[in-house]
Design a protein around this motif. Sequence first.
Motif, PDB file in Angstrom:
ATOM      1  N   VAL A   7       0.854  -1.188   0.000  1.00 54.86           N
ATOM      2  CA  VAL A   7       0.000   0.000   0.000  1.00 54.86           C
ATOM      3  C   VAL A   7       0.887   1.234   0.000  1.00 54.86           C
ATOM      4  CG1 VAL A   7      -1.841   1.255   1.183  1.00 54.86           C
ATOM      5  CG2 VAL A   7      -1.717  -1.247   1.370  1.00 54.86           C
ATOM      6  N   THR A   8       0.719   2.108  -0.978  1.00 53.91           N
ATOM      7  CA  THR A   8       1.491   3.351  -0.996  1.00 53.91           C
ATOM      8  C   THR A   8       0.704   4.459  -0.300  1.00 53.91           C
ATOM      9  OG1 THR A   8       0.639   4.089  -3.149  1.00 53.91           O
ATOM     10  CG2 THR A   8       2.607   2.694  -3.162  1.00 53.91           C
ATOM     11  N   GLY A   9       1.434   5.483   0.134  1.00 54.94           N
ATOM     12  CA  GLY A   9       0.787   6.555   0.900  1.00 54.94           C
ATOM     13  C   GLY A   9       0.189   6.006   2.181  1.00 54.94           C
ATOM     14  N   ALA A  10       0.972   5.166   2.873  1.00 53.12           N
ATOM     15  CA  ALA A  10       0.428   4.304   3.929  1.00 53.12           C
ATOM     16  C   ALA A  10       0.346   4.925   5.316  1.00 53.12           C
ATOM     17  CB  ALA A  10       1.261   3.018   4.010  1.00 53.12           C
ATOM     18  N   ASN A  11       0.895   6.099   5.525  1.00 56.25           N
ATOM     19  CA  ASN A  11       0.978   6.608   6.900  1.00 56.25           C
ATOM     20  C   ASN A  11      -0.070   7.668   7.241  1.00 56.25           C
ATOM     21  OD1 ASN A  11       2.214   8.485   5.191  1.00 56.25           O
ATOM     22  ND2 ASN A  11       3.549   9.258   6.825  1.00 56.25           N
ATOM     23  N   VAL A  28      -1.009 -12.393   7.124  1.00 54.15           N
ATOM     24  CA  VAL A  28      -0.770 -11.503   5.991  1.00 54.15           C
ATOM     25  C   VAL A  28       0.508 -10.702   6.248  1.00 54.15           C
ATOM     26  CG1 VAL A  28      -3.238 -11.282   5.512  1.00 54.15           C
ATOM     27  CG2 VAL A  28      -2.082  -9.534   6.876  1.00 54.15           C
ATOM     28  N   THR A  29       1.106 -10.264   5.168  1.00 56.07           N
ATOM     29  CA  THR A  29       2.210  -9.315   5.245  1.00 56.07           C
ATOM     30  C   THR A  29       1.764  -8.049   4.548  1.00 56.07           C
ATOM     31  OG1 THR A  29       3.938 -11.019   5.282  1.00 56.07           O
ATOM     32  CG2 THR A  29       4.578  -8.812   4.544  1.00 56.07           C
ATOM     33  N   VAL A  30       1.855  -6.931   5.238  1.00 56.89           N
ATOM     34  CA  VAL A  30       1.505  -5.646   4.655  1.00 56.89           C
ATOM     35  C   VAL A  30       2.779  -4.832   4.478  1.00 56.89           C
ATOM     36  CG1 VAL A  30       0.209  -3.513   4.897  1.00 56.89           C
ATOM     37  CG2 VAL A  30      -0.783  -5.658   5.716  1.00 56.89           C
ATOM     38  N   ILE A  31       3.062  -4.480   3.248  1.00 58.31           N
ATOM     39  CA  ILE A  31       4.199  -3.615   2.951  1.00 58.31           C
ATOM     40  C   ILE A  31       3.666  -2.193   2.883  1.00 58.31           C
ATOM     41  CG2 ILE A  31       6.057  -3.107   1.326  1.00 58.31           C
ATOM     42  CD1 ILE A  31       5.602  -6.032   0.249  1.00 58.31           C
ATOM     43  N   ALA A  32       4.062  -1.379   3.845  1.00 57.44           N
ATOM     44  CA  ALA A  32       3.586  -0.006   3.947  1.00 57.44           C
ATOM     45  C   ALA A  32       4.613   0.925   3.322  1.00 57.44           C
ATOM     46  CB  ALA A  32       3.332   0.361   5.400  1.00 57.44           C
ATOM     47  N   ALA A  33       4.272   1.491   2.186  1.00 60.09           N
ATOM     48  CA  ALA A  33       5.189   2.381   1.478  1.00 60.09           C
ATOM     49  C   ALA A  33       4.907   3.829   1.861  1.00 60.09           C
ATOM     50  CB  ALA A  33       5.052   2.200  -0.028  1.00 60.09           C
ATOM     51  N   VAL A  34       5.943   4.508   2.327  1.00 56.08           N
ATOM     52  CA  VAL A  34       5.805   5.885   2.804  1.00 56.08           C
ATOM     53  C   VAL A  34       6.948   6.735   2.252  1.00 56.08           C
ATOM     54  CG1 VAL A  34       4.609   5.200   4.919  1.00 56.08           C
ATOM     55  CG2 VAL A  34       7.110   5.338   4.896  1.00 56.08           C
ATOM     56  N   ARG A  35       6.740   8.041   2.243  1.00 53.30           N
ATOM     57  CA  ARG A  35       7.805   8.918   1.746  1.00 53.30           C
ATOM     58  C   ARG A  35       9.001   8.949   2.685  1.00 53.30           C
ATOM     59  NH1 ARG A  35       5.034  14.587   0.400  1.00 53.30           N
ATOM     60  NH2 ARG A  35       3.894  14.023   2.283  1.00 53.30           N
ATOM     61  N   ASP A  36       8.734   8.886   3.998  1.00 50.07           N
ATOM     62  CA  ASP A  36       9.812   8.950   4.987  1.00 50.07           C
ATOM     63  C   ASP A  36       9.579   7.912   6.079  1.00 50.07           C
ATOM     64  OD1 ASP A  36      11.815   9.556   6.758  1.00 50.07           O
ATOM     65  OD2 ASP A  36      11.051  11.546   7.283  1.00 50.07           O
ATOM     66  N   LYS A  38      11.244   7.192   8.542  1.00 54.77           N
ATOM     67  CA  LYS A  38      11.688   7.641   9.863  1.00 54.77           C
ATOM     68  C   LYS A  38      10.714   8.611  10.521  1.00 54.77           C
ATOM     69  CE  LYS A  38      16.610   7.072   8.776  1.00 54.77           C
ATOM     70  NZ  LYS A  38      17.931   7.743   8.680  1.00 54.77           N
ATOM     71  N   ALA A  39       9.726   9.072   9.795  1.00 55.60           N
ATOM     72  CA  ALA A  39       8.743  10.007  10.345  1.00 55.60           C
ATOM     73  C   ALA A  39       7.916   9.316  11.426  1.00 55.60           C
ATOM     74  CB  ALA A  39       7.831  10.530   9.248  1.00 55.60           C
ATOM     75  N   SER A  40       7.458  10.089  12.394  1.00 60.52           N
ATOM     76  CA  SER A  40       6.697   9.511  13.509  1.00 60.52           C
ATOM     77  C   SER A  40       5.415   8.835  13.034  1.00 60.52           C
ATOM     78  CB  SER A  40       6.361  10.604  14.528  1.00 60.52           C
ATOM     79  OG  SER A  40       5.609  11.648  13.931  1.00 60.52           O
ATOM     80  N   THR A  41       4.769   9.417  12.027  1.00 58.98           N
ATOM     81  CA  THR A  41       3.537   8.809  11.516  1.00 58.98           C
ATOM     82  C   THR A  41       3.806   7.484  10.816  1.00 58.98           C
ATOM     83  OG1 THR A  41       3.763  10.148   9.498  1.00 58.98           O
ATOM     84  CG2 THR A  41       2.312  11.003  11.247  1.00 58.98           C
ATOM     85  N   SER A  42       5.002   7.343  10.262  1.00 61.48           N
ATOM     86  CA  SER A  42       5.383   6.086   9.618  1.00 61.48           C
ATOM     87  C   SER A  42       5.729   5.029  10.660  1.00 61.48           C
ATOM     88  CB  SER A  42       6.570   6.304   8.683  1.00 61.48           C
ATOM     89  OG  SER A  42       6.252   7.228   7.668  1.00 61.48           O
ATOM     90  N   LYS A  43       6.544   5.410  11.626  1.00 66.38           N
ATOM     91  CA  LYS A  43       6.936   4.462  12.673  1.00 66.38           C
ATOM     92  C   LYS A  43       5.735   3.963  13.464  1.00 66.38           C
ATOM     93  CE  LYS A  43      11.637   6.231  13.377  1.00 66.38           C
ATOM     94  NZ  LYS A  43      12.583   6.842  14.352  1.00 66.38           N
ATOM     95  N   ALA A  44       4.715   4.819  13.596  1.00 66.55           N
ATOM     96  CA  ALA A  44       3.521   4.431  14.350  1.00 66.55           C
ATOM     97  C   ALA A  44       2.793   3.256  13.702  1.00 66.55           C
ATOM     98  CB  ALA A  44       2.581   5.623  14.473  1.00 66.55           C
ATOM     99  N   LEU A  45       2.985   3.068  12.410  1.00 65.39           N
ATOM    100  CA  LEU A  45       2.329   1.964  11.720  1.00 65.39           C
ATOM    101  C   LEU A  45       2.770   0.608  12.276  1.00 65.39           C
ATOM    102  CD1 LEU A  45       2.623   3.206   8.016  1.00 65.39           C
ATOM    103  CD2 LEU A  45       0.580   3.232   9.452  1.00 65.39           C
ATOM    104  N   GLU A  46       4.001   0.550  12.740  1.00 64.80           N
ATOM    105  CA  GLU A  46       4.530  -0.725  13.247  1.00 64.80           C
ATOM    106  C   GLU A  46       3.848  -1.147  14.537  1.00 64.80           C
ATOM    107  OE1 GLU A  46       9.059  -0.808  11.585  1.00 64.80           O
ATOM    108  OE2 GLU A  46       8.694   0.526  13.288  1.00 64.80           O
ATOM    109  N   SER A  47       3.164  -0.215  15.203  1.00 66.73           N
ATOM    110  CA  SER A  47       2.472  -0.532  16.454  1.00 66.73           C
ATOM    111  C   SER A  47       0.993  -0.835  16.255  1.00 66.73           C
ATOM    112  CB  SER A  47       2.614   0.648  17.435  1.00 66.73           C
ATOM    113  OG  SER A  47       3.973   0.903  17.730  1.00 66.73           O
ATOM    114  N   LEU A  48       0.531  -0.826  15.024  1.00 67.75           N
ATOM    115  CA  LEU A  48      -0.875  -1.141  14.765  1.00 67.75           C
ATOM    116  C   LEU A  48      -1.180  -2.578  15.165  1.00 67.75           C
ATOM    117  CD1 LEU A  48      -1.393   0.483  11.227  1.00 67.75           C
ATOM    118  CD2 LEU A  48      -2.350   1.272  13.404  1.00 67.75           C
TER     119      LEU A  48
END
Length: 247
Positions: A7-11, A28-36, A38-48
């Motif tokens: 999924v692109t634009g994932a954060n 399932v494996t979800v590949i979360a594609a993000v621009r950065d 290291k951004a906090s909104t991106s890292k937060a995805l790992e805690s879903l």
Amino acid sequence: MAQVYLVTGANRGLGKAIVETYLARSDVTVIAAVRDPKASTSKALESLPKGKGSKILLVKIDSSVAGDPAAAIKDIQAAGITHIDTVIANAGISDDFTPVTKVSIDAFQRHMDVNGYGTLYLIQAVDPLLAKSQNPKFVAVGSALGSISGMEQRAQMPSAAYGPSKAVVHWLIRKLHFENPGLTAFCVDPGWVQTDMGYFGAKTFGMEKPPTTVEECVKGMVSVIDSASREKSGGHNLVWDGSEFPW
């Protein structure tokens, strides 16, 4: 074989909600594609919350950078992922609402770079891993504003930067369908949703908020994607509620 989603634009917005929906499933494996990543909104995805046996992988894809999708595929393969079942090209921009006679070349080019070229970069990069899926799907987020034959239904909305970029996406996806008989390729229009992008549009046109909630939209989109088959969905411009909009 475990299902693999990219999924692109994932954060943020729809992308985040789609990631959350699939990640809650088992195995399932979800590949979360993000621009950065290291951004906090991106890292937060790992805690879903994750379903039993499910996992998430963050990769960098900035849709305006030509080499990002191919580099991300190398990272995906390095992580031991050998196939992708469903790609959801969700990343995009819509930040300019001007008519054809007023739109700036910069705004036009910016939308084309992210929405148009970005989709093509992604299609070409994921093709080898989609080819290894037993039921590959490529889903692009479309828009009624990119429709040519249905333009009169949205004629009141100036979108000379965004609309043409989505028309490019529509063409690529429909052509992808005809060129790849083993692939289910189609667009899904999320409508006008209560995301940051949606609220920007609402403010521009003097509205309090868009009509559709993220939850309602993503529930519908996921249902459309899950039930999609080449025979009934391939090459079509679908809508989140299961209806269809003209190309």
